[in-house]
Design a protein around this motif. Structure first.
Motif, PDB file in Angstrom:
ATOM      1  N   TYR A 183       6.283 134.674  15.770  1.00  0.00           N
ATOM      2  CA  TYR A 183       5.108 133.904  15.630  1.00  0.00           C
ATOM      3  C   TYR A 183       4.670 134.125  14.132  1.00  0.00           C
ATOM      4  O   TYR A 183       4.449 133.188  13.369  1.00  0.00           O
ATOM      5  N   LYS A 184       4.873 135.277  13.662  1.00  0.00           N
ATOM      6  CA  LYS A 184       4.224 135.861  12.459  1.00  0.00           C
ATOM      7  C   LYS A 184       5.344 135.578  11.340  1.00  0.00           C
ATOM      8  O   LYS A 184       5.008 135.246   9.984  1.00  0.00           O
ATOM      9  N   ILE A 185       6.546 135.989  11.471  1.00  0.00           N
ATOM     10  CA  ILE A 185       7.470 136.071  10.703  1.00  0.00           C
ATOM     11  C   ILE A 185       8.519 135.034  10.626  1.00  0.00           C
ATOM     12  O   ILE A 185       9.581 134.959   9.996  1.00  0.00           O
ATOM     13  N   LEU A 199       2.585 145.876  17.529  1.00  0.00           N
ATOM     14  CA  LEU A 199       3.147 145.225  18.900  1.00  0.00           C
ATOM     15  C   LEU A 199       3.994 146.070  19.872  1.00  0.00           C
ATOM     16  O   LEU A 199       4.185 146.006  20.716  1.00  0.00           O
ATOM     17  N   LEU A 200       4.361 147.405  19.037  1.00  0.00           N
ATOM     18  CA  LEU A 200       5.094 148.165  20.072  1.00  0.00           C
ATOM     19  C   LEU A 200       4.152 148.679  20.902  1.00  0.00           C
ATOM     20  O   LEU A 200       4.762 149.245  22.039  1.00  0.00           O
ATOM     21  N   LEU A 251       2.632 145.023  11.555  1.00  0.00           N
ATOM     22  CA  LEU A 251       2.799 144.203  12.537  1.00  0.00           C
ATOM     23  C   LEU A 251       3.805 144.640  13.911  1.00  0.00           C
ATOM     24  O   LEU A 251       3.404 144.754  15.101  1.00  0.00           O
ATOM     25  N   PHE A 307      18.169 143.465  13.709  1.00  0.00           N
ATOM     26  CA  PHE A 307      16.810 144.095  13.242  1.00  0.00           C
ATOM     27  C   PHE A 307      15.796 144.023  14.468  1.00  0.00           C
ATOM     28  O   PHE A 307      15.209 144.993  14.453  1.00  0.00           O
ATOM     29  N   LEU A 308      15.461 142.999  15.165  1.00  0.00           N
ATOM     30  CA  LEU A 308      14.652 142.795  15.922  1.00  0.00           C
ATOM     31  C   LEU A 308      14.729 143.862  17.321  1.00  0.00           C
ATOM     32  O   LEU A 308      14.018 144.622  17.481  1.00  0.00           O
ATOM     33  N   LEU A 322       2.670 130.201  23.082  1.00  0.00           N
ATOM     34  CA  LEU A 322       1.927 131.444  22.584  1.00  0.00           C
ATOM     35  C   LEU A 322       0.478 131.391  22.407  1.00  0.00           C
ATOM     36  O   LEU A 322      -0.409 132.214  22.810  1.00  0.00           O
ATOM     37  N   GLN A 340      14.088 147.337  15.805  1.00  0.00           N
ATOM     38  CA  GLN A 340      12.640 147.551  15.897  1.00  0.00           C
ATOM     39  C   GLN A 340      11.557 147.535  17.047  1.00  0.00           C
ATOM     40  O   GLN A 340      10.809 148.577  17.200  1.00  0.00           O
ATOM     41  N   MET A 341      12.229 146.813  18.151  1.00  0.00           N
ATOM     42  CA  MET A 341      11.763 146.860  19.205  1.00  0.00           C
ATOM     43  C   MET A 341      11.893 147.765  20.116  1.00  0.00           C
ATOM     44  O   MET A 341      11.236 148.291  21.162  1.00  0.00           O
ATOM     45  N   LEU A 368      -2.284 138.043  16.269  1.00  0.00           N
ATOM     46  CA  LEU A 368      -1.735 136.694  16.326  1.00  0.00           C
ATOM     47  C   LEU A 368      -2.885 135.666  15.551  1.00  0.00           C
ATOM     48  O   LEU A 368      -2.658 134.430  15.513  1.00  0.00           O
ATOM     49  N   SER A 371       5.793 137.147  19.462  1.00  0.00           N
ATOM     50  CA  SER A 371       4.553 137.409  18.513  1.00  0.00           C
ATOM     51  C   SER A 371       5.201 137.828  17.219  1.00  0.00           C
ATOM     52  O   SER A 371       4.620 137.492  16.098  1.00  0.00           O
ATOM     53  N   ILE A 372       6.265 138.476  17.281  1.00  0.00           N
ATOM     54  CA  ILE A 372       6.865 138.873  15.782  1.00  0.00           C
ATOM     55  C   ILE A 372       7.262 137.482  15.305  1.00  0.00           C
ATOM     56  O   ILE A 372       7.201 137.168  14.166  1.00  0.00           O
ATOM     57  N   LEU A 385       6.553 138.999  25.060  1.00  0.00           N
ATOM     58  CA  LEU A 385       5.373 138.792  24.227  1.00  0.00           C
ATOM     59  C   LEU A 385       5.369 139.339  22.824  1.00  0.00           C
ATOM     60  O   LEU A 385       5.068 138.780  21.851  1.00  0.00           O
ATOM     61  N   MET A 386       6.211 140.570  22.778  1.00  0.00           N
ATOM     62  CA  MET A 386       6.125 141.200  21.550  1.00  0.00           C
ATOM     63  C   MET A 386       7.127 140.620  20.828  1.00  0.00           C
ATOM     64  O   MET A 386       6.865 140.132  19.396  1.00  0.00           O
ATOM     65  N   GLU A 429       5.576 138.667  30.067  1.00  0.00           N
ATOM     66  CA  GLU A 429       6.281 139.968  30.027  1.00  0.00           C
ATOM     67  C   GLU A 429       6.335 140.731  28.767  1.00  0.00           C
ATOM     68  O   GLU A 429       6.306 139.914  27.814  1.00  0.00           O
ATOM     69  N   PRO A 430       5.914 142.010  28.612  1.00  0.00           N
ATOM     70  CA  PRO A 430       5.578 142.479  27.382  1.00  0.00           C
ATOM     71  C   PRO A 430       6.682 142.527  26.303  1.00  0.00           C
ATOM     72  O   PRO A 430       6.275 142.162  25.277  1.00  0.00           O
TER      73      PRO A 430
END
Lengths: 107, 107
Positions: A33-35, B10-11, B6, A42-43, A92, A46-47, B106, A30-31, A26-27, A22-23
Motif C-alpha cells: 500500500y505504501k511502496i 509493520l513487523l 515502515l 526482498f519482501l 485495506l 524483510q518480513m 497507513l 500494508s507494505i 496485513l503486513m 491475517e497478520p
DNA sequence: CAAACAGGTTTGCATTACAAACTTGTGTTC
DNA sequence: GAACACAAGTTTGTAATGCAAACCTGTTTG
C-alpha cells in the motif's frame, strides 16, 4: 454511550475481511500500500517469513485480486514482482476503517 | 518516513496475540472490557454466534486466563457468567496499541 | 411419565498457516 | 562437460483452528 451501541459497533468484527486480517498478509498488503510494488525475495526476507509461507500468502492475495504478481527474468534470474491492485487498496482501506471503529470503542 | 521504519512498524504484526486477534474473541473481550461481566446466553445471542462456537471461544479465553468463567444456578437454571481478568485487560490494551501503530502507518 | 425445552459441551469436519521437501533453471568446479 | 552447489519459487504434509451439528444434563409442561 449505551451498551446497545457498543454491540452495534463491535458486531463489525463479524464482517472483517479475514484475507486482510491475517497478520502476515496485513503486513504484506500494508507494505505494498505504501511502496506500490516490490519483489518476492526482498519482501520475504524483510518480513522474516519462510519462502513457502510467503508464497502461499502471496497466492491467496493474488487469487483475491488484491495484488498482481508478475514473473520476469532479471540478469537471467527469475524475479517475482508483487504490486497492489485498486481492489487491494480498497480492501485495506475498508479494513482500516472497520478496525479503527472497533479500537475506538475501547477508549 | 523511510521504507525501513515502515518495515520496523509493520513487523509488529508478527507479534500480534492471535488469541485476541480472532474477530469473535476480539468482540467478546472488548465487550467485557467495557461492561466487566455478562452471562453466556446474553453474550452469545448479542454476538450472533452459535452456542457451540461461543463456547469454544470462551474456553480459549479462559485457558489463557483472559476471562473468568463462573457457573451458578439462578432460579434453578444454570447460568454461566463471564468476566474479564486483569490479564485480559492488559492483553487487550497491548493489542489495541499494536494495531493502532499498524493502522497509523497507513495514513 | 413422555416430551419439549434451556443451557452448555463435545465431536466431526473443512479450512488454514506453516515449514520441509521438491522443482527448475543458472553458475561453478574439476 | 559431468557433477555439484545455488537461487527462486511451488507443492505437499501436518498440526492447529473455527465452526455448527449432535449430544448431554437437568427442568418444566401436557
Amino acid at each position: 454511550m449505551t451498551t446497545q451501541s457498543l454491540f452495534d459497533v463491535l458486531l463489525i468484527a463479524g464482517d472483517i475481511d479475514k484475507l486482510v486480517h491475517e497478520p502476515a498478509r496485513l503486513m504484506l498488503l500494508s507494505i505494498l500500500y505504501k511502496i506500490d510494488s516490490a519483489d518476492f525475495v526482498f519482501l520475504q526476507k524483510q518480513m522474516g517469513l519462510t519462502r513457502g509461507n510467503f508464497s502461499t500468502h502471496m497466492s491467496k492475495l493474488e487469487e483475491a485480486h488484491y495484488i498482481d504478481v508478475k514473473k520476469e527474468f532479471v540478469e537471467r534470474k527469475p524475479m517475482t514482482v508483487l504490486s497492489i491492485t485498486d481492489e487491494g487498496r480498497t480492501a485495506l482501506e475498508k479494513y482500516r476503517s472497520q478496525m479503527k471503529k472497533i479500537l475506538a470503542e475501547l477508549e
